[in-house]
Write a protein that holds these residues in place. Structure first.
Motif, PDB file in Angstrom:
ATOM      1  N   PRO A   1       0.818  -1.211   0.000  1.00 23.16           N
ATOM      2  CA  PRO A   1       0.000   0.000   0.000  1.00 23.16           C
ATOM      3  C   PRO A   1       0.847   1.253   0.000  1.00 23.16           C
ATOM      4  N   ARG A   2       0.449   2.223  -0.827  1.00 23.43           N
ATOM      5  CA  ARG A   2       1.108   3.522  -0.932  1.00 23.43           C
ATOM      6  C   ARG A   2       2.531   3.424  -1.482  1.00 23.43           C
ATOM      7  N   SER A   3       2.845   2.354  -2.178  1.00 23.35           N
ATOM      8  CA  SER A   3       4.187   2.213  -2.735  1.00 23.35           C
ATOM      9  C   SER A   3       4.291   2.779  -4.135  1.00 23.35           C
ATOM     10  N   VAL A   4       3.162   3.170  -4.733  1.00 28.09           N
ATOM     11  CA  VAL A   4       3.163   3.712  -6.083  1.00 28.09           C
ATOM     12  C   VAL A   4       2.329   4.992  -6.120  1.00 28.09           C
ATOM     13  N   ILE A   5       2.540   5.769  -7.182  1.00 31.05           N
ATOM     14  CA  ILE A   5       1.792   6.999  -7.412  1.00 31.05           C
ATOM     15  C   ILE A   5       1.091   6.877  -8.757  1.00 31.05           C
ATOM     16  N   ASN A   6      -0.200   7.163  -8.782  1.00 32.88           N
ATOM     17  CA  ASN A   6      -0.915   7.271 -10.054  1.00 32.88           C
ATOM     18  C   ASN A   6      -2.142   8.147  -9.842  1.00 32.88           C
ATOM     19  N   ALA A   7      -2.761   8.546 -10.933  1.00 37.13           N
ATOM     20  CA  ALA A   7      -3.871   9.501 -10.869  1.00 37.13           C
ATOM     21  C   ALA A   7      -5.039   8.954 -10.057  1.00 37.13           C
TER      22      ALA A   7
ATOM     23  N   LYS B   1      -8.407  11.327  -4.568  1.00 34.14           N
ATOM     24  CA  LYS B   1      -9.163  11.729  -3.380  1.00 34.14           C
ATOM     25  C   LYS B   1      -8.282  12.482  -2.386  1.00 34.14           C
ATOM     26  N   THR B   2      -7.036  12.083  -2.288  1.00 31.45           N
ATOM     27  CA  THR B   2      -6.124  12.772  -1.380  1.00 31.45           C
ATOM     28  C   THR B   2      -5.916  14.216  -1.812  1.00 31.45           C
ATOM     29  N   LEU B   3      -5.732  14.429  -3.110  1.00 33.17           N
ATOM     30  CA  LEU B   3      -5.558  15.796  -3.610  1.00 33.17           C
ATOM     31  C   LEU B   3      -6.815  16.623  -3.380  1.00 33.17           C
ATOM     32  N   GLU B   4      -7.970  16.036  -3.597  1.00 30.50           N
ATOM     33  CA  GLU B   4      -9.227  16.770  -3.377  1.00 30.50           C
ATOM     34  C   GLU B   4      -9.362  17.204  -1.925  1.00 30.50           C
ATOM     35  N   ARG B   5      -9.005  16.317  -0.991  1.00 26.85           N
ATOM     36  CA  ARG B   5      -9.078  16.676   0.424  1.00 26.85           C
ATOM     37  C   ARG B   5      -8.034  17.743   0.771  1.00 26.85           C
TER      38      ARG B   5
ATOM     39  N   GLN C   1       1.073   8.931 -16.366  1.00 32.28           N
ATOM     40  CA  GLN C   1       0.595   9.102 -14.992  1.00 32.28           C
ATOM     41  C   GLN C   1       1.232  10.330 -14.342  1.00 32.28           C
ATOM     42  N   SER C   2       2.490  10.587 -14.657  1.00 34.51           N
ATOM     43  CA  SER C   2       3.136  11.802 -14.144  1.00 34.51           C
ATOM     44  C   SER C   2       2.374  13.042 -14.601  1.00 34.51           C
ATOM     45  N   ALA C   3       2.035  13.067 -15.885  1.00 30.82           N
ATOM     46  CA  ALA C   3       1.325  14.219 -16.444  1.00 30.82           C
ATOM     47  C   ALA C   3      -0.081  14.338 -15.882  1.00 30.82           C
ATOM     48  N   LEU C   4      -0.775  13.215 -15.710  1.00 27.75           N
ATOM     49  CA  LEU C   4      -2.147  13.250 -15.191  1.00 27.75           C
ATOM     50  C   LEU C   4      -2.185  13.786 -13.764  1.00 27.75           C
ATOM     51  N   VAL C   5      -1.270  13.318 -12.928  1.00 28.62           N
ATOM     52  CA  VAL C   5      -1.239  13.793 -11.544  1.00 28.62           C
ATOM     53  C   VAL C   5      -0.873  15.274 -11.500  1.00 28.62           C
ATOM     54  N   ALA C   6       0.140  15.665 -12.276  1.00 31.30           N
ATOM     55  CA  ALA C   6       0.551  17.071 -12.296  1.00 31.30           C
ATOM     56  C   ALA C   6      -0.571  17.971 -12.809  1.00 31.30           C
ATOM     57  N   ASP C   7      -1.277  17.532 -13.844  1.00 27.29           N
ATOM     58  CA  ASP C   7      -2.383  18.326 -14.385  1.00 27.29           C
ATOM     59  C   ASP C   7      -3.496  18.489 -13.351  1.00 27.29           C
ATOM     60  N   ARG C   8      -3.743  17.432 -12.577  1.00 22.51           N
ATOM     61  CA  ARG C   8      -4.795  17.520 -11.554  1.00 22.51           C
ATOM     62  C   ARG C   8      -4.400  18.507 -10.455  1.00 22.51           C
ATOM     63  N   ILE C   9      -3.128  18.498 -10.091  1.00 21.94           N
ATOM     64  CA  ILE C   9      -2.648  19.445  -9.087  1.00 21.94           C
ATOM     65  C   ILE C   9      -2.810  20.876  -9.578  1.00 21.94           C
ATOM     66  N   ARG C  10      -2.409  21.135 -10.830  1.00 20.14           N
ATOM     67  CA  ARG C  10      -2.535  22.474 -11.377  1.00 20.14           C
ATOM     68  C   ARG C  10      -4.000  22.897 -11.478  1.00 20.14           C
ATOM     69  N   GLY C  11      -4.863  21.967 -11.876  1.00 26.64           N
ATOM     70  CA  GLY C  11      -6.281  22.297 -11.989  1.00 26.64           C
ATOM     71  C   GLY C  11      -6.885  22.706 -10.656  1.00 26.64           C
TER      72      GLY C  11
ATOM     73  N   LEU D   1      -0.022  23.300   9.838  1.00 29.26           N
ATOM     74  CA  LEU D   1       0.451  22.366   8.830  1.00 29.26           C
ATOM     75  C   LEU D   1      -0.240  21.028   9.048  1.00 29.26           C
ATOM     76  N   VAL D   2      -1.016  20.619   8.066  1.00 29.88           N
ATOM     77  CA  VAL D   2      -1.840  19.418   8.216  1.00 29.88           C
ATOM     78  C   VAL D   2      -1.461  18.377   7.177  1.00 29.88           C
ATOM     79  N   ALA D   3      -1.046  17.206   7.616  1.00 29.69           N
ATOM     80  CA  ALA D   3      -0.737  16.101   6.702  1.00 29.69           C
ATOM     81  C   ALA D   3      -2.033  15.491   6.185  1.00 29.69           C
ATOM     82  N   VAL D   4      -2.150  15.395   4.871  1.00 30.14           N
ATOM     83  CA  VAL D   4      -3.330  14.806   4.244  1.00 30.14           C
ATOM     84  C   VAL D   4      -2.895  13.495   3.596  1.00 30.14           C
ATOM     85  N   GLU D   5      -3.450  12.389   4.073  1.00 30.02           N
ATOM     86  CA  GLU D   5      -3.048  11.079   3.587  1.00 30.02           C
ATOM     87  C   GLU D   5      -4.216  10.366   2.923  1.00 30.02           C
ATOM     88  N   GLY D   6      -3.879   9.399   2.082  1.00 29.87           N
ATOM     89  CA  GLY D   6      -4.901   8.579   1.464  1.00 29.87           C
ATOM     90  C   GLY D   6      -5.534   7.670   2.494  1.00 29.87           C
ATOM     91  N   ARG D   7      -6.781   7.329   2.268  1.00 31.46           N
ATOM     92  CA  ARG D   7      -7.488   6.455   3.200  1.00 31.46           C
ATOM     93  C   ARG D   7      -6.998   5.023   3.034  1.00 31.46           C
TER      94      ARG D   7
END
Length: 290
Positions: A41-47, A52-56, A79-89, A242-248
């Motif tokens: 769990p949490r060993s990879v990054i993808n969109a 949900k973590t970014l939205e929170r 996946q790098s581009a998708l995550v980055a685009d979501r952050i910018r959006g 400063l609040v840490a926001v983690e995935g569920r």
């Protein structure tokens, strides 16, 4: 005290009660970037995993900024581009600045993610850069020939079996791959140039695929300065929480209960795939001595 009141009293101030204290959300982007589910769990990054973590992270009413704690050796460009685009959006939608903090490594796709921030910081010992494209594989045609194994492959389309590891390598296929890599490299360079602007020292040739320490990356313009998340954010937003926001995590994981380990003799296809993927992830980190 009623149960709901006791529960609310344990929550951070912005959730348990109304407060005027600004909030800086801190999101950890840790792992290899890939569309597949990680063996751990949490060993990879993808969109899908980070959505949900970014939205929170961008949800608090009194949000002052979002900090990305990047620790990634890279991975899949899409996946790098998708995550980055979501952050910018989300950043543009909420009108808040984004800061990236490179930890052990922010290389290749990891640096692509860091460039989604308005400002990038690193530790002096961080590994930063690797703005390039890599493909890897094996040539196994000689091996199967040695053991008398016949390769039976049937395709419709002359290019369907390009770079098949069990077939002899063709120069035309290698040329095709180089063209594809070149196209992806140009996209990567364009993204970095757009995001870094005049801060980037193009004369230092940052697009060769080389990596640098955080200290050297400052001189090249890949990062804006040296520092840690709490150090930089504490100075920029002294009144913010400063609040840490983690995935569920799954319920069983939250209770400290994990799946029973499978015996070696009971390994199925899924377990073997997980072992293979874990080895690939480990090899990706190992390129940077981690």
């Amino acid at each position: 005290m009623r149960l709901p009141d006791r529960f609310a009293s344990r929550l951070p101030g912005r959730l348990g009660e109304r407060t005027d204290q600004p909030v800086v959300s801190m999101v950890r982007l840790h792992g290899v970037i890939t569309a597949t589910v990680g063996p751990v769990p949490r060993s990879v990054i993808n969109a899908n995993a980070i959505e949900k973590t970014l939205e929170r992270a961008f949800a608090p009413e009194r949000l002052a900024a979002v900090a990305l704690l990047v620790n990634s050796p890279g991975g899949a460009p899409t996946q790098s581009a998708l995550v980055a685009d979501r952050i910018r959006g989300l950043a543009e939608e909420k009108g808040v600045p984004v800061f990236a903090f490179c930890e052990d490594v922010a290389a290749s796709g990891g640096y692509w993610l860091a460039c989604a921030a308005d400002e990038i910081y690193a530790h002096a010992t961080s590994i930063v850069g690797s703005i390039g494209v890599i493909s890897q594989g094996f040539g196994l045609d000689g091996l199967i020939e040695r053991f008398g194994v016949q390769r039976r492959l049937y395709t419709a389309g002359t290019s369907k079996a390009r770079l098949d590891p069990f077939l002899p390598e063709k120069q035309e296929d290698v040329d095709w791959l180089h063209d594809l890599q070149g196209e992806l490299h140009e996209m990567f360079k364009k993204w970095v140039t757009e995001r870094r602007g005049d801060r980037l020292k193009v004369e230092a040739e940052p697009f060769t695929g080389e990596v640098w320490t955080g200290a050297r990356a400052v001189e090249i313009g890949l990062v804006d300065g040296l520092g840690t998340a709490r150090g930089v954010l504490g100075k920029r937003f002294p009144d913010a929480e400063l609040v840490a926001v983690e995935g569920r995590r799954p319920l069983l994981a939250r209770l400290g209960i994990g799946p029973a380990p499978a015996a070696a003799s009971m390994l199925g296809a899924d377990q073997l795939l997980g072992i293979t993927q874990a080895a690939e992830i480990r090899a990706t980190w190992a390129r940077y001595g981690l």
